[in-house]
Design a protein around this motif. Sequence first.
Motif, PDB file in Angstrom:
ATOM      1  N   LYS A 137      -5.201   4.868   7.816  1.00 46.86           N
ATOM      2  CA  LYS A 137      -4.276   4.346   6.805  1.00 46.86           C
ATOM      3  C   LYS A 137      -3.604   5.492   6.054  1.00 46.86           C
ATOM      4  O   LYS A 137      -2.393   5.487   5.846  1.00 46.86           O
ATOM      5  N   ASN A 138      -4.396   6.476   5.640  1.00 43.71           N
ATOM      6  CA  ASN A 138      -3.827   7.613   4.915  1.00 43.71           C
ATOM      7  C   ASN A 138      -2.833   8.380   5.775  1.00 43.71           C
ATOM      8  O   ASN A 138      -1.799   8.839   5.281  1.00 43.71           O
ATOM      9  N   ALA A 139      -3.127   8.530   7.056  1.00 39.58           N
ATOM     10  CA  ALA A 139      -2.208   9.235   7.957  1.00 39.58           C
ATOM     11  C   ALA A 139      -0.893   8.477   8.098  1.00 39.58           C
ATOM     12  O   ALA A 139       0.185   9.083   8.076  1.00 39.58           O
ATOM     13  N   VAL A 140      -0.953   7.159   8.211  1.00 41.54           N
ATOM     14  CA  VAL A 140       0.269   6.355   8.327  1.00 41.54           C
ATOM     15  C   VAL A 140       1.078   6.444   7.040  1.00 41.54           C
ATOM     16  O   VAL A 140       2.305   6.613   7.077  1.00 41.54           O
ATOM     17  N   ILE A 141       0.420   6.352   5.905  1.00 41.48           N
ATOM     18  CA  ILE A 141       1.131   6.454   4.624  1.00 41.48           C
ATOM     19  C   ILE A 141       1.762   7.827   4.471  1.00 41.48           C
ATOM     20  O   ILE A 141       2.924   7.955   4.070  1.00 41.48           O
ATOM     21  N   MET A 142       1.014   8.872   4.817  1.00 44.66           N
ATOM     22  CA  MET A 142       1.544  10.232   4.718  1.00 44.66           C
ATOM     23  C   MET A 142       2.757  10.413   5.631  1.00 44.66           C
ATOM     24  O   MET A 142       3.792  10.948   5.219  1.00 44.66           O
TER      25      MET A 142
ATOM     26  N   GLU B 281       0.836  -1.207   0.000  1.00 48.04           N
ATOM     27  CA  GLU B 281       0.000   0.000   0.000  1.00 48.04           C
ATOM     28  C   GLU B 281       0.868   1.252   0.000  1.00 48.04           C
ATOM     29  O   GLU B 281       0.603   2.210  -0.728  1.00 48.04           O
ATOM     30  N   VAL B 282       1.907   1.241   0.820  1.00 51.70           N
ATOM     31  CA  VAL B 282       2.799   2.396   0.898  1.00 51.70           C
ATOM     32  C   VAL B 282       3.531   2.594  -0.425  1.00 51.70           C
ATOM     33  O   VAL B 282       3.590   3.719  -0.946  1.00 51.70           O
ATOM     34  N   LYS B 283       4.075   1.529  -0.969  1.00 51.39           N
ATOM     35  CA  LYS B 283       4.834   1.649  -2.218  1.00 51.39           C
ATOM     36  C   LYS B 283       3.961   2.128  -3.363  1.00 51.39           C
ATOM     37  O   LYS B 283       4.382   2.953  -4.171  1.00 51.39           O
ATOM     38  N   ARG B 284       2.730   1.624  -3.415  1.00 53.65           N
ATOM     39  CA  ARG B 284       1.809   2.050  -4.477  1.00 53.65           C
ATOM     40  C   ARG B 284       1.472   3.531  -4.322  1.00 53.65           C
ATOM     41  O   ARG B 284       1.531   4.308  -5.274  1.00 53.65           O
ATOM     42  N   ARG B 285       1.113   3.941  -3.117  1.00 54.42           N
ATOM     43  CA  ARG B 285       0.677   5.322  -2.870  1.00 54.42           C
ATOM     44  C   ARG B 285       1.803   6.325  -3.033  1.00 54.42           C
ATOM     45  O   ARG B 285       1.621   7.414  -3.568  1.00 54.42           O
ATOM     46  N   LEU B 286       3.019   5.956  -2.546  1.00 56.08           N
ATOM     47  CA  LEU B 286       4.154   6.875  -2.616  1.00 56.08           C
ATOM     48  C   LEU B 286       4.981   6.690  -3.888  1.00 56.08           C
ATOM     49  O   LEU B 286       6.004   7.326  -4.066  1.00 56.08           O
ATOM     50  N   GLN B 287       4.516   5.810  -4.746  1.00 52.12           N
ATOM     51  CA  GLN B 287       5.123   5.563  -6.053  1.00 52.12           C
ATOM     52  C   GLN B 287       6.589   5.132  -5.954  1.00 52.12           C
ATOM     53  O   GLN B 287       7.450   5.639  -6.668  1.00 52.12           O
ATOM     54  N   PHE B 288       6.847   4.183  -5.071  1.00 55.20           N
ATOM     55  CA  PHE B 288       8.163   3.546  -4.996  1.00 55.20           C
ATOM     56  C   PHE B 288       8.098   2.309  -5.875  1.00 55.20           C
ATOM     57  O   PHE B 288       7.328   1.388  -5.603  1.00 55.20           O
ATOM     58  N   ASN B 289       8.897   2.279  -6.924  1.00 53.77           N
ATOM     59  CA  ASN B 289       8.817   1.207  -7.916  1.00 53.77           C
ATOM     60  C   ASN B 289       9.969   0.222  -7.828  1.00 53.77           C
ATOM     61  O   ASN B 289      10.238  -0.500  -8.780  1.00 53.77           O
ATOM     62  N   HIS B 290      10.648   0.173  -6.706  1.00 52.12           N
ATOM     63  CA  HIS B 290      11.771  -0.753  -6.550  1.00 52.12           C
ATOM     64  C   HIS B 290      11.714  -1.362  -5.155  1.00 52.12           C
ATOM     65  O   HIS B 290      10.940  -0.922  -4.306  1.00 52.12           O
ATOM     66  N   ASP B 291      12.515  -2.388  -4.943  1.00 49.75           N
ATOM     67  CA  ASP B 291      12.500  -3.102  -3.667  1.00 49.75           C
ATOM     68  C   ASP B 291      13.708  -2.781  -2.796  1.00 49.75           C
ATOM     69  O   ASP B 291      13.830  -3.310  -1.694  1.00 49.75           O
ATOM     70  N   ALA B 292      14.593  -1.929  -3.257  1.00 46.87           N
ATOM     71  CA  ALA B 292      15.844  -1.670  -2.547  1.00 46.87           C
ATOM     72  C   ALA B 292      15.626  -1.100  -1.143  1.00 46.87           C
ATOM     73  O   ALA B 292      16.433  -1.359  -0.248  1.00 46.87           O
ATOM     74  N   ASP B 293      14.575  -0.344  -0.938  1.00 49.50           N
ATOM     75  CA  ASP B 293      14.340   0.308   0.353  1.00 49.50           C
ATOM     76  C   ASP B 293      13.287  -0.396   1.208  1.00 49.50           C
ATOM     77  O   ASP B 293      12.818   0.170   2.194  1.00 49.50           O
ATOM     78  N   ASP B 294      12.921  -1.613   0.853  1.00 45.99           N
ATOM     79  CA  ASP B 294      11.824  -2.281   1.557  1.00 45.99           C
ATOM     80  C   ASP B 294      12.068  -2.423   3.057  1.00 45.99           C
ATOM     81  O   ASP B 294      11.162  -2.176   3.858  1.00 45.99           O
ATOM     82  N   ASN B 295      13.268  -2.811   3.464  1.00 51.81           N
ATOM     83  CA  ASN B 295      13.544  -2.970   4.897  1.00 51.81           C
ATOM     84  C   ASN B 295      13.420  -1.638   5.624  1.00 51.81           C
ATOM     85  O   ASN B 295      12.863  -1.567   6.723  1.00 51.81           O
ATOM     86  N   ASP B 296      13.943  -0.585   5.020  1.00 49.30           N
ATOM     87  CA  ASP B 296      13.841   0.753   5.602  1.00 49.30           C
ATOM     88  C   ASP B 296      12.383   1.194   5.694  1.00 49.30           C
ATOM     89  O   ASP B 296      11.931   1.709   6.720  1.00 49.30           O
ATOM     90  N   LEU B 297      11.627   0.954   4.629  1.00 53.24           N
ATOM     91  CA  LEU B 297      10.216   1.323   4.628  1.00 53.24           C
ATOM     92  C   LEU B 297       9.429   0.563   5.700  1.00 53.24           C
ATOM     93  O   LEU B 297       8.557   1.135   6.349  1.00 53.24           O
TER      94      LEU B 297
END
Length: 112
Positions: A68-73, A9-25
Amino acid sequence: MVMLVTLDEVKRRLQFNHDADDNDLMLIIEGASAAVLNYLKVPHTAYDDSSGEVPVDLNGTDVPAEVKNAVIMLTGILKRDPSGVNMAEWERGYLPAPVLALLYPLRDPAMS
């Protein structure tokens, strides 16, 4: 640790298109979820995330869209400012204003 949104959900909303930062996220999502629950005065134990899925509360209710929106933001804000330089702009002891705008109506004033 409680995660009120999924990594996808976070990657889709924030438009992260790679997996390199998944642990950090994941770490940021956990922290953002905890901060939101703290602001709302909701005990972290009210959510069961043992399945690895976005939790539901003990009454079986899904996480509200505003939460959910607050957490993503908040996740996006913390990801963009990893050293916390912009935190000086936040009112001391509070989350950023756009996050508060989403959460404020849900907070019980008697509990603050």
